[in-house]
Design a protein around this motif. Sequence first.
Motif, PDB file in Angstrom:
ATOM      1  N   MET A 110      72.485  38.585  34.434  1.00 39.40           N
ATOM      2  CA  MET A 110      73.215  38.388  35.485  1.00 39.40           C
ATOM      3  C   MET A 110      73.629  36.836  35.497  1.00 39.40           C
ATOM      4  O   MET A 110      72.870  35.933  35.127  1.00 39.40           O
ATOM      5  N   ASN A 111      75.004  36.454  35.746  1.00 43.29           N
ATOM      6  CA  ASN A 111      75.345  35.226  36.114  1.00 43.29           C
ATOM      7  C   ASN A 111      74.625  34.557  36.927  1.00 43.29           C
ATOM      8  O   ASN A 111      74.333  34.988  38.137  1.00 43.29           O
ATOM      9  N   SER A 112      74.402  33.186  36.859  1.00 42.26           N
ATOM     10  CA  SER A 112      73.752  32.347  37.944  1.00 42.26           C
ATOM     11  C   SER A 112      73.993  30.906  37.922  1.00 42.26           C
ATOM     12  O   SER A 112      74.700  30.262  36.774  1.00 42.26           O
ATOM     13  N   CYS A 113      73.568  30.132  38.914  1.00 44.82           N
ATOM     14  CA  CYS A 113      73.927  28.655  38.741  1.00 44.82           C
ATOM     15  C   CYS A 113      72.448  28.091  39.058  1.00 44.82           C
ATOM     16  O   CYS A 113      71.921  28.306  40.116  1.00 44.82           O
ATOM     17  N   SER A 114      71.916  27.343  38.253  1.00 48.01           N
ATOM     18  CA  SER A 114      70.552  26.730  38.524  1.00 48.01           C
ATOM     19  C   SER A 114      70.901  25.166  38.522  1.00 48.01           C
ATOM     20  O   SER A 114      71.561  24.484  37.874  1.00 48.01           O
ATOM     21  N   LYS A 115      70.139  24.526  39.092  1.00 50.94           N
ATOM     22  CA  LYS A 115      69.886  23.172  39.102  1.00 50.94           C
ATOM     23  C   LYS A 115      68.658  22.404  38.964  1.00 50.94           C
ATOM     24  O   LYS A 115      67.584  22.894  39.553  1.00 50.94           O
ATOM     25  N   ALA A 116      68.626  21.406  38.204  1.00 55.05           N
ATOM     26  CA  ALA A 116      67.408  20.662  38.249  1.00 55.05           C
ATOM     27  C   ALA A 116      67.638  19.035  38.250  1.00 55.05           C
ATOM     28  O   ALA A 116      68.811  18.598  37.954  1.00 55.05           O
ATOM     29  N   ILE A 117      66.696  18.346  38.968  1.00 54.55           N
ATOM     30  CA  ILE A 117      67.028  17.044  39.219  1.00 54.55           C
ATOM     31  C   ILE A 117      66.034  16.186  38.489  1.00 54.55           C
ATOM     32  O   ILE A 117      64.747  16.476  38.645  1.00 54.55           O
ATOM     33  N   LEU A 118      66.367  15.519  37.654  1.00 55.23           N
ATOM     34  CA  LEU A 118      65.358  14.569  36.770  1.00 55.23           C
ATOM     35  C   LEU A 118      64.833  13.366  37.535  1.00 55.23           C
ATOM     36  O   LEU A 118      65.992  12.513  37.607  1.00 55.23           O
ATOM     37  N   LYS A 119      64.027  12.922  38.017  1.00 56.94           N
ATOM     38  CA  LYS A 119      63.541  11.743  38.593  1.00 56.94           C
ATOM     39  C   LYS A 119      62.702  10.894  37.588  1.00 56.94           C
ATOM     40  O   LYS A 119      61.650  11.521  37.350  1.00 56.94           O
ATOM     41  N   PRO A 120      63.339   9.864  37.224  1.00 53.94           N
ATOM     42  CA  PRO A 120      62.809   8.934  36.240  1.00 53.94           C
ATOM     43  C   PRO A 120      61.359   8.456  36.865  1.00 53.94           C
ATOM     44  O   PRO A 120      61.148   7.980  37.853  1.00 53.94           O
ATOM     45  N   SER A 121      60.177   8.521  35.791  1.00 47.95           N
ATOM     46  CA  SER A 121      58.773   8.002  36.279  1.00 47.95           C
ATOM     47  C   SER A 121      58.830   6.549  36.244  1.00 47.95           C
ATOM     48  O   SER A 121      57.901   5.977  36.559  1.00 47.95           O
ATOM     49  N   LYS A 122      59.778   5.928  35.794  1.00 45.95           N
ATOM     50  CA  LYS A 122      59.932   4.270  35.611  1.00 45.95           C
ATOM     51  C   LYS A 122      61.456   3.968  35.686  1.00 45.95           C
ATOM     52  O   LYS A 122      62.207   4.641  35.579  1.00 45.95           O
ATOM     53  N   ASP A 123      61.384   2.695  35.623  1.00 47.90           N
ATOM     54  CA  ASP A 123      63.004   2.372  35.612  1.00 47.90           C
ATOM     55  C   ASP A 123      63.399   2.406  34.076  1.00 47.90           C
ATOM     56  O   ASP A 123      63.094   1.848  33.126  1.00 47.90           O
ATOM     57  N   PRO A 152      60.416  22.577  27.964  1.00 45.37           N
ATOM     58  CA  PRO A 152      59.473  22.433  29.048  1.00 45.37           C
ATOM     59  C   PRO A 152      59.571  21.621  29.926  1.00 45.37           C
ATOM     60  O   PRO A 152      60.230  20.494  29.534  1.00 45.37           O
ATOM     61  N   MET A 153      59.472  21.719  31.218  1.00 45.27           N
ATOM     62  CA  MET A 153      59.631  20.941  32.274  1.00 45.27           C
ATOM     63  C   MET A 153      58.434  20.258  32.874  1.00 45.27           C
ATOM     64  O   MET A 153      57.302  20.901  32.955  1.00 45.27           O
ATOM     65  N   ASP A 154      58.489  18.926  32.783  1.00 44.25           N
ATOM     66  CA  ASP A 154      57.212  18.170  33.238  1.00 44.25           C
ATOM     67  C   ASP A 154      57.208  18.221  34.708  1.00 44.25           C
ATOM     68  O   ASP A 154      58.013  17.454  35.286  1.00 44.25           O
ATOM     69  N   SER A 155      56.384  18.990  35.376  1.00 48.81           N
ATOM     70  CA  SER A 155      56.097  18.693  36.904  1.00 48.81           C
ATOM     71  C   SER A 155      56.223  17.423  37.576  1.00 48.81           C
ATOM     72  O   SER A 155      56.562  17.430  38.723  1.00 48.81           O
ATOM     73  N   SER A 156      55.712  16.277  36.760  1.00 46.79           N
ATOM     74  CA  SER A 156      55.513  15.098  37.315  1.00 46.79           C
ATOM     75  C   SER A 156      56.974  14.394  37.476  1.00 46.79           C
ATOM     76  O   SER A 156      57.195  13.490  38.322  1.00 46.79           O
ATOM     77  N   THR A 157      57.877  14.921  36.635  1.00 47.32           N
ATOM     78  CA  THR A 157      59.106  14.218  36.661  1.00 47.32           C
ATOM     79  C   THR A 157      60.401  15.199  37.276  1.00 47.32           C
ATOM     80  O   THR A 157      61.470  14.697  37.344  1.00 47.32           O
ATOM     81  N   TRP A 158      60.212  16.439  37.329  1.00 46.83           N
ATOM     82  CA  TRP A 158      61.419  17.403  37.524  1.00 46.83           C
ATOM     83  C   TRP A 158      60.872  18.114  38.884  1.00 46.83           C
ATOM     84  O   TRP A 158      59.711  18.146  39.176  1.00 46.83           O
ATOM     85  N   ARG A 159      61.838  18.240  39.559  1.00 45.54           N
ATOM     86  CA  ARG A 159      61.853  19.385  40.691  1.00 45.54           C
ATOM     87  C   ARG A 159      63.053  20.216  40.786  1.00 45.54           C
ATOM     88  O   ARG A 159      64.126  19.751  40.316  1.00 45.54           O
ATOM     89  N   ASP A 160      62.790  21.531  41.128  1.00 44.44           N
ATOM     90  CA  ASP A 160      63.929  22.388  41.257  1.00 44.44           C
ATOM     91  C   ASP A 160      64.716  22.293  42.483  1.00 44.44           C
ATOM     92  O   ASP A 160      64.066  21.973  43.749  1.00 44.44           O
ATOM     93  N   SER A 161      65.788  22.612  42.634  1.00 44.75           N
ATOM     94  CA  SER A 161      66.617  22.673  43.897  1.00 44.75           C
ATOM     95  C   SER A 161      67.855  23.563  43.652  1.00 44.75           C
ATOM     96  O   SER A 161      68.328  23.908  42.518  1.00 44.75           O
ATOM     97  N   SER A 162      68.174  24.317  44.502  1.00 42.12           N
ATOM     98  CA  SER A 162      69.433  25.087  44.658  1.00 42.12           C
ATOM     99  C   SER A 162      70.612  24.605  44.820  1.00 42.12           C
ATOM    100  O   SER A 162      70.763  23.786  45.850  1.00 42.12           O
ATOM    101  N   LEU A 163      71.574  25.148  44.324  1.00 44.93           N
ATOM    102  CA  LEU A 163      73.024  24.375  44.856  1.00 44.93           C
ATOM    103  C   LEU A 163      73.499  24.840  45.948  1.00 44.93           C
ATOM    104  O   LEU A 163      73.932  24.172  46.750  1.00 44.93           O
ATOM    105  N   ALA A 164      72.701  25.845  46.899  1.00 43.90           N
ATOM    106  CA  ALA A 164      73.031  26.154  48.262  1.00 43.90           C
ATOM    107  C   ALA A 164      72.722  24.993  49.056  1.00 43.90           C
ATOM    108  O   ALA A 164      72.887  24.680  50.002  1.00 43.90           O
TER     109      ALA A 164
END
Length: 371
Positions: free
Chosen positions: A1-14, A354-366
Amino acid sequence: MNSCSKAILKPSKDVVPLSTWILISKLKVEYMLTRGADGSFNRNLAEFHDRKASASLAPHDGVASMDVTIDRSSGLWSRIFLPAIAYAQEEQENRDDKVPIIFYFHGGSYAHSSANTALYDMVCRQLCRTCRAVVISVNYRRAPEHRCPAAYRDGLAALRWLRLQAARHVAATWLPPGADLSRCFLAGDSSGGNMVHHVGVAAATARHELWPVRVVGHVLLMPMFGGVERTASERRLDGQYFVTVKDRDYYWKLFLPEGADRDHPACNVFGPGSAAERVLGEIPVPKSLVVVAGLDLTQDWQLRYARGMERSGKSVEVLVLEDTPVGFFIFPNTEQYYRVMDKIRGFVRDEEEPMDSSTWRDSSLARQERE
């Protein structure tokens, strides 16, 4: 099924060091010097500031390179990067390990840079090494000397050239054993990211004539899209991180056909009156990876593009890099640079990252659209 997923990479440091800010600032100054007060563009000065790198068949860090002419009439050529490891005896014996092919379109707002620009030579070498893929960096014609759609035509010409290589059995003289023409990818940053979409649509439309060359994925890195409307991110980030709305307007004026505004489909794919969703729904455009820099003022246009592709029934993955400026991808001195390279490798090689839960969080485009 076609889909659109989004992830936001939040840096753990500068993750953007001072050196990167300085290098991007230097590039910005060089770009500004080429622009005349009357809206003209100084090609000679742009070439003077553009540091070049030579091709070399002697492998450097596991990558060899060579320049090839694609079309003498238009002057189109490409720089090809070859993973030396793919020629090793043990690789030749492993017929199951196919070598993908990546067509790369460099950035530079359609006016700057080339396939032999040192910065892009480095980017393509890294792609070749990281993905263990053949990389064909297309030296497409630039604006303002060559306006839209010249660059798009050059991108498609490069695909047709590879098909002719295979048809004439010439490819075997330079392609490594296991090179898989049925597993090609289009990738590019900035204006090159814009090219990925338009060349990709043309390739999907002409897929039967391109066989056995087959495009199976698109990688759009901070793609250059826009429109007449001023979006929230353009208003919020105008002039804050190297790029102004006026800068973007200037380069669109150089590239678009004479008299066209920024709602031209080359710039605003899903703009007013656009038939893109209907057209895209009728052709097999492959999966896409869209990378967005959180400090890029055109990010709203990039996210709108991803949503438009999703509405057209296409599979899209969006990666948003927070606290990251436009231009970071051509400087290999940040955590984000290598994380994106790894992401591209996974996309090209069909590997799960693999996604590191300490630096990644999921979010939908909606959710993004509601915000």
